[in-house]
Design an enzyme around this catalytic site. Structure first.
Site, PDB file in Angstrom:
ATOM      1  N   LYS A 276       0.838  -1.213   0.000  1.00  0.00           N
ATOM      2  CA  LYS A 276       0.000   0.000   0.000  1.00  0.00           C
ATOM      3  C   LYS A 276       0.867   1.255   0.000  1.00  0.00           C
ATOM      4  CE  LYS A 276      -1.654   1.581   4.068  1.00  0.00           C
ATOM      5  NZ  LYS A 276      -1.394   2.993   4.370  1.00  0.00           N
ATOM      6  N   ASN A 277       1.915   1.242   0.825  1.00  0.00           N
ATOM      7  CA  ASN A 277       2.710   2.462   0.973  1.00  0.00           C
ATOM      8  C   ASN A 277       3.617   2.732  -0.221  1.00  0.00           C
ATOM      9  OD1 ASN A 277       1.442   2.886   3.349  1.00  0.00           O
ATOM     10  ND2 ASN A 277       3.187   2.380   4.678  1.00  0.00           N
TER      11      ASN A 277
ATOM     12  N   ARG B 261      -4.448  10.065   4.527  1.00  0.00           N
ATOM     13  CA  ARG B 261      -3.249  10.865   4.765  1.00  0.00           C
ATOM     14  C   ARG B 261      -2.488  11.070   3.446  1.00  0.00           C
ATOM     15  NH1 ARG B 261       0.000  14.206   7.859  1.00  0.00           N
ATOM     16  NH2 ARG B 261       2.163  13.736   7.432  1.00  0.00           N
TER      17      ARG B 261
ATOM     18  N   CYS C 245      -5.149   7.673   9.590  1.00  0.00           N
ATOM     19  CA  CYS C 245      -5.238   7.118  10.944  1.00  0.00           C
ATOM     20  C   CYS C 245      -4.931   8.190  11.976  1.00  0.00           C
ATOM     21  CB  CYS C 245      -4.222   5.983  11.108  1.00  0.00           C
ATOM     22  SG  CYS C 245      -4.767   4.442  10.408  1.00  0.00           S
TER      23      CYS C 245
ATOM     24  N   ARG D  55       0.631  14.454  13.062  1.00  0.00           N
ATOM     25  CA  ARG D  55       0.936  14.289  11.643  1.00  0.00           C
ATOM     26  C   ARG D  55       0.929  15.602  10.856  1.00  0.00           C
ATOM     27  NH1 ARG D  55      -1.548   8.665   9.548  1.00  0.00           N
ATOM     28  NH2 ARG D  55       0.503   8.475   8.632  1.00  0.00           N
ATOM     29  N   PRO D  56       1.802  16.550  11.226  1.00  0.00           N
ATOM     30  CA  PRO D  56       1.848  17.799  10.464  1.00  0.00           C
ATOM     31  C   PRO D  56       2.442  17.595   9.066  1.00  0.00           C
ATOM     32  CG  PRO D  56       3.588  17.750  12.117  1.00  0.00           C
ATOM     33  CD  PRO D  56       2.801  16.497  12.287  1.00  0.00           C
ATOM     34  N   ILE D  57       2.385  18.634   8.234  1.00  0.00           N
ATOM     35  CA  ILE D  57       2.915  18.533   6.862  1.00  0.00           C
ATOM     36  C   ILE D  57       3.996  19.590   6.629  1.00  0.00           C
ATOM     37  CG2 ILE D  57       0.939  17.435   5.730  1.00  0.00           C
ATOM     38  CD1 ILE D  57      -0.043  20.300   5.070  1.00  0.00           C
ATOM     39  N   ASP D  58       4.532  20.135   7.743  1.00  0.00           N
ATOM     40  CA  ASP D  58       5.496  21.234   7.618  1.00  0.00           C
ATOM     41  C   ASP D  58       6.732  20.866   6.784  1.00  0.00           C
ATOM     42  OD1 ASP D  58       5.861  19.499   9.896  1.00  0.00           O
ATOM     43  OD2 ASP D  58       7.522  20.774  10.511  1.00  0.00           O
ATOM     44  N   LEU D  59       7.191  19.612   6.886  1.00  0.00           N
ATOM     45  CA  LEU D  59       8.414  19.245   6.158  1.00  0.00           C
ATOM     46  C   LEU D  59       8.156  19.192   4.645  1.00  0.00           C
ATOM     47  CD1 LEU D  59       9.687  16.443   8.574  1.00  0.00           C
ATOM     48  CD2 LEU D  59      10.477  18.806   8.429  1.00  0.00           C
TER      49      LEU D  59
ATOM     50  N   ASP E 261       4.874   0.670  11.930  1.00  0.00           N
ATOM     51  CA  ASP E 261       3.643   0.002  11.480  1.00  0.00           C
ATOM     52  C   ASP E 261       3.530  -1.424  12.016  1.00  0.00           C
ATOM     53  OD1 ASP E 261       2.823   2.239  10.181  1.00  0.00           O
ATOM     54  OD2 ASP E 261       3.346   1.550   8.169  1.00  0.00           O
TER      55      ASP E 261
ATOM     56  N   ARG F   5      -8.299  -0.814   5.115  1.00  0.00           N
ATOM     57  CA  ARG F   5      -7.530   0.263   4.475  1.00  0.00           C
ATOM     58  C   ARG F   5      -6.152  -0.227   4.048  1.00  0.00           C
ATOM     59  NH1 ARG F   5      -6.232   4.425   8.087  1.00  0.00           N
ATOM     60  NH2 ARG F   5      -4.926   4.831   6.294  1.00  0.00           N
TER      61      ARG F   5
END
Ligand code: UD1
Length: 429
Positions: free
Chosen positions: A22-23, A94, A118, A123-127, A308, A400
């Site tokens: 999946k990933n 995500r 999840c 889980r920020p997206i700053d990077l 995981d 999922r």
């Protein structure tokens, strides 16, 4: 709404073919937006997350033809009409954010709501955003939406504060069409990053160093469509390994590379599980939880122990005699399976970011709730080892990321049944 009914089972035995990862599937599907030519992907499991990504590509105007039986996907991204994802789709998974890099690189702008997924931490997206800004994009955040825009992207040196998988992938994809050289330092090294880089190179990109901490991407003017097969899912494989370790038995994981599972194999061997690797796959043989040794696990970015697999291993260790410690360093809120395991009789205490486990002689079947994808898998393992019958609700979380998990487990000897909640209510009435 479905649930699993699982009876404590006997040892696991048999051979199993692991689905595509999946990933790896999600970023590679997003990367198809980097070109207007058709791409064909093989080994994409029809998981609900992959179906959500399909809907996202379609919402842009791409044509996506799925053959679920062959698990292949044709993506034709010619007719893109918009650079914005509808709110419902952006917040569904995500990985919705992974289209930002490709769309920004190809169309000069992309707009997205905060991604969902999840609930295992902030889980920020700053990077991701720092990376786009370093490539010359202007970032605006208004009314919960993120807008990235740039007439063109220019390669630069980017140091990631943390080796984020998603940020590495997003920046790598955006940089394929940027002007000049982009260097990502402290990049994530997961096998899925290498798979994405291989796919991008098949499209005509120039990506070097994937799988190491420094990735160099020399921008090209144009990418073309590609025909590609994704790697098998190391997390699904690791989950079945944890189940076999705990319950006992002998299984063969077909076509799985031991290289992708080094920290997992090392930990299982330390616990007393016998694992042999061959060109065709991995053989896992365990005497069962009563004969295994307690251990300590600390999740780390690859090549450390994968976060995981933390929940599935916590389940297995709940039954292993002695004291084990499982420390989660990647996500802040990833012990939601523990209260459910305690309902089944586990003796686990949470202290800060560690689960302190005192192995119990048996777990007892109970009615429990999957709170996220891997927490759900952990409960399946516990239920297969427990005395009596368990009911696991909210298994849409499990769907999922695990394709037909119940069929794979059933073939290995686990007494598991998927029941629709409506049907089970009817039975009771
Ligand atoms: C990916 C995987 C997920 C896995 C995780 C870590 C996919 C689709 N999902 O998620 O299954 O659990 O890697 O191996 O591939 N972070 C920031 N700022 C950012 C990005 C991340 O602070 O901009 C933090 C996160 O909050 C988290 C850590 O970095 O604490 C790791 O996140 P990241 O590696 O980005 O995970 P994902 O790509 O979301």
């Amino acid at each position: 709404m479905d649930k699993f009914i699982i009876k404590g089972s006997s040892v696991l035995s048999g051979s199993v073919r692991i689905s595509g990862a999946k990933n790896a599937a999600l970023p590679i599907m997003a990367a198809c937006l980097l070109t207007d030519e058709e791409s064909i992907l093989h080994g994409i499991p029809p998981l609900s997350d992959c179906l959500a990504m399909k809907s996202i590509l379609e919402s842009f105007g791409a044509m996506v033809i799925w053959n679920p039986l062959k698990q292949s996907l044709i993506i034709r991204p010619q007719g893109i009409k918009t650079c914005e994802i509808p709110y419902e789709l952006a917040t569904a998974i995500r990985a919705s954010f992974l289209v930002m890099g490709p769309v920004l690189a190809r169309f000069g702008q992309a707009t997205l709501d905060m991604p969902g997924g999840c609930n295992i931490g902030l889980r920020p997206i700053d990077l991701h955003l720092k990376g786009f800004a370093a490539l010359g994009a202007k970032i605006d955040i208004e009314h919960g939406k993120t807008l990235a825009s740039a007439k063109y992207l220019i390669g630069d040196k980017i140091y990631l504060d943390f080796p984020s998988v998603g940020a590495t992938e997003n920046i790598m994809m955006a940089a394929t069409l940027a002007d000049g050289l982009t260097t990502i330092e402290n990049a994530a090294t997961e096998p899925e990053i290498v798979d994405l880089a291989n796919f991008l190179n098949t499209m005509g990109a120039n990506v070097k160093g994937a799988g190491t901490n420094t990735i160099k991407i020399t921008g090209v003017k144009h990418l073309h469509g590609a025909n590609y097969t994704i790697i098998p899912d190391r997390i699904e494989a690791g989950t079945l390994m944890a189940a076999t370790a705990a319950r006992g038995g002998e299984i063969f994981l077909e076509d799985i590379a031991g290289d992708h599972l080094k920290p997992v194999i090392a930990k299982l061997r330390e616990m007393g599980v016998d694992i042999s690797e061959s060109a065709n796959g991995l053989r896992v043989k365990s005497p069962g939880f009563m004969y295994l040794d307690a251990t300590e696990i600390k999740t780390m970015p690859h090549p450390g122990f994968p976060t995981d697999l933390q929940a599935p291993f916590t389940s297995a260790l709940a039954l292993v005699k002695g004291n084990s410690i499982v420390t989660e360093t990647i996500f802040e809120n990833r012990f939601m399976h523990v209260p459910e395991l305690v309902k089944m009789g586990a003796n686990i205490k949470i202290a800060s970011r560690s689960a302190l486990i005192e192995g119990v002689e048996c777990l007892s079947g109970a009615r429990v709730m999957a709170t996220d994808l891997r927490a759900g898998a952990a409960l399946v393992i516990a239920a297969a080892c427990a005395d009596g019958t368990s009911e696991i609700e909210n298994i849409y979380h499990i769907d999922r990321g695990y394709y037909k998990l119940e069929n794979k487990l059933l073939n290995l000897g686990v007494k598991i049944e998927r029941v629709s909640i409506d049907a089970s209510i009817e039975k009771v009435v």
